[in-house]
Design an enzyme around this catalytic site. Structure first.
Site, PDB file in Angstrom:
ATOM      1  N   VAL A 210       0.855  -1.184   0.000  1.00 41.59           N
ATOM      2  CA  VAL A 210       0.000   0.000   0.000  1.00 41.59           C
ATOM      3  C   VAL A 210       0.895   1.239   0.000  1.00 41.59           C
ATOM      4  O   VAL A 210       1.854   1.322   0.777  1.00 41.59           O
ATOM      5  CB  VAL A 210      -0.915   0.027   1.238  1.00 41.59           C
ATOM      6  CG1 VAL A 210      -1.736   1.313   1.272  1.00 41.59           C
ATOM      7  CG2 VAL A 210      -1.833  -1.181   1.262  1.00 41.59           C
ATOM      8  N   PHE A 211       0.576   2.207  -0.878  1.00 41.25           N
ATOM      9  CA  PHE A 211       1.337   3.469  -0.929  1.00 41.25           C
ATOM     10  C   PHE A 211       0.574   4.560  -0.204  1.00 41.25           C
ATOM     11  O   PHE A 211      -0.606   4.804  -0.477  1.00 41.25           O
ATOM     12  CB  PHE A 211       1.571   3.877  -2.384  1.00 41.25           C
ATOM     13  CG  PHE A 211       2.193   5.243  -2.537  1.00 41.25           C
ATOM     14  CD1 PHE A 211       3.428   5.533  -1.974  1.00 41.25           C
ATOM     15  CD2 PHE A 211       1.547   6.245  -3.253  1.00 41.25           C
ATOM     16  CE1 PHE A 211       4.011   6.793  -2.111  1.00 41.25           C
ATOM     17  CE2 PHE A 211       2.114   7.500  -3.412  1.00 41.25           C
ATOM     18  CZ  PHE A 211       3.346   7.776  -2.828  1.00 41.25           C
ATOM     19  N   GLY A 212       1.248   5.233   0.715  1.00 43.47           N
ATOM     20  CA  GLY A 212       0.663   6.347   1.437  1.00 43.47           C
ATOM     21  C   GLY A 212       1.339   7.651   1.068  1.00 43.47           C
ATOM     22  O   GLY A 212       2.564   7.748   1.127  1.00 43.47           O
ATOM     23  N   TYR A 213       0.548   8.650   0.699  1.00 45.95           N
ATOM     24  CA  TYR A 213       1.101   9.954   0.323  1.00 45.95           C
ATOM     25  C   TYR A 213       0.543  11.079   1.194  1.00 45.95           C
ATOM     26  O   TYR A 213       0.863  12.251   1.009  1.00 45.95           O
ATOM     27  CB  TYR A 213       0.818  10.257  -1.152  1.00 45.95           C
ATOM     28  CG  TYR A 213      -0.645  10.246  -1.528  1.00 45.95           C
ATOM     29  CD1 TYR A 213      -1.410  11.406  -1.474  1.00 45.95           C
ATOM     30  CD2 TYR A 213      -1.266   9.066  -1.925  1.00 45.95           C
ATOM     31  CE1 TYR A 213      -2.749  11.399  -1.817  1.00 45.95           C
ATOM     32  CE2 TYR A 213      -2.607   9.040  -2.263  1.00 45.95           C
ATOM     33  CZ  TYR A 213      -3.348  10.206  -2.211  1.00 45.95           C
ATOM     34  OH  TYR A 213      -4.684  10.189  -2.542  1.00 45.95           O
ATOM     35  N   GLY A 214      -0.345  10.727   2.145  1.00 48.28           N
ATOM     36  CA  GLY A 214      -0.899  11.684   3.082  1.00 48.28           C
ATOM     37  C   GLY A 214      -0.618  11.228   4.498  1.00 48.28           C
ATOM     38  O   GLY A 214       0.523  10.935   4.846  1.00 48.28           O
ATOM     39  N   SER A 215      -1.646  11.114   5.318  1.00 53.72           N
ATOM     40  CA  SER A 215      -1.403  10.775   6.718  1.00 53.72           C
ATOM     41  C   SER A 215      -0.961   9.335   6.927  1.00 53.72           C
ATOM     42  O   SER A 215      -0.480   8.995   8.006  1.00 53.72           O
ATOM     43  CB  SER A 215      -2.659  11.057   7.563  1.00 53.72           C
ATOM     44  OG  SER A 215      -3.712  10.197   7.203  1.00 53.72           O
TER      45      SER A 215
ATOM     46  N   GLU B 243     -11.585   4.799   3.675  1.00 55.87           N
ATOM     47  CA  GLU B 243     -11.400   5.661   2.503  1.00 55.87           C
ATOM     48  C   GLU B 243     -12.676   5.869   1.696  1.00 55.87           C
ATOM     49  O   GLU B 243     -12.622   6.136   0.501  1.00 55.87           O
ATOM     50  CB  GLU B 243     -10.314   5.060   1.596  1.00 55.87           C
ATOM     51  CG  GLU B 243      -8.976   4.835   2.286  1.00 55.87           C
ATOM     52  CD  GLU B 243      -8.315   6.133   2.741  1.00 55.87           C
ATOM     53  OE1 GLU B 243      -8.682   7.207   2.224  1.00 55.87           O
ATOM     54  OE2 GLU B 243      -7.449   6.079   3.606  1.00 55.87           O
TER      55      GLU B 243
END
Length: 233
Positions: free
Chosen positions: A14-19, A106
């Site tokens: 999983v890619f996280g770009y926010g919190s 989400e």
């Protein structure tokens, strides 16, 4: 729940770009800083469930395909083709559980996509799942003048807390990934919010205005707490 897609090696990332950068998903056994390409990160997604309410939505980040972003008016240039963040490998036995958890968290306009992720250490690319609020979703706000956006973020609050805390935490988390991982859009908004906060505090001295903490306390007293902290992007 969307169908799960694994890498060729049978792994689930999983890619996280926010919190997600500073609030990881559960049951991960590897955390890898790096970046994706072909996107631009912007505070153009409304948040009715975490950093705002249905009556007064806050703002959180989403990814916009660069080819589409180039057709839009934007006050912030984006010179880099890299969107930095963190990839998490989920324990094999917990994939279904984590997928369900993220799908629930989400629901406010985000959908599942897949994109190659480039680890910062130069090792092989990883196929990652990523949640994106595309322009077709009803929470997509599109471009906004930076000062207006900063003021909106400054005053917004939701079940997960102050919207500005999300912004400032994201700035700190990004700057900690790599010497090159800062985001100009995030930094400018953060600087504007800090200036707004400074002016507000200066104006309150001797004015008898209600403090920010009193406002937060009143918000939580009416049944909204930060126990529902988001696992955003």
């Amino acid at each position: 729940m969307a169908d799960i897609t694994f890498t060729d090696g049978g792994e689930y990332w999983v890619f996280g770009y926010g919190s997600l950068i500073w609030k990881p998903p559960p049951h991960f056994d590897r955390r890898v800083p790096g970046y994706v390409t072909g996107y631009v990160r912007r505070f153009w997604q409304a948040s009715e469930d975490h950093r705002g309410t249905p009556e007064a939505p806050g703002r959180v980040v989403t990814l916009i395909e660069r080819s589409f972003w180039e057709t839009l008016p934007d006050w912030h240039p984006s010179g880099s083709d890299k969107v930095w963040g963190t990839a998490y490998r989920i324990e094999a036995a917990k994939v279904q559980e984590v997928q369900k958890y993220l799908d629930i968290r989400e629901i406010n306009g985000y959908t599942i996509h897949y994109t190659p992720f480039h680890p910062a250490d130069g090792t092989s690319d990883i196929k990652t799942l990523v949640y994106i609020g595309t322009p077709e979703n009803e929470q997509f706000m599109g471009p906004q003048e930076p000062q207006v956006l900063a003021e909106h973020i400054y005053r917004s609050i939701g079940p997960s807390g102050l919207n500005r805390d999300y912004l400032l935490s994201l700035e700190t988390a990004l700057n900690g990934l790599s010497p090159d991982s800062g985001d100009g859009h995030i930094t400018e908004l953060a600087n504007r919010v800090r200036e707004i906060s400074k002016r507000a505090k200066d104006a309150k001295v001797g004015s008898g205005q209600v403090s920010e903490m009193a406002i937060v306390h009143d918000f939580r007293k009416n049944g909204v707490t930060n126990d529902q902290e988001e696992t955003k992007k």
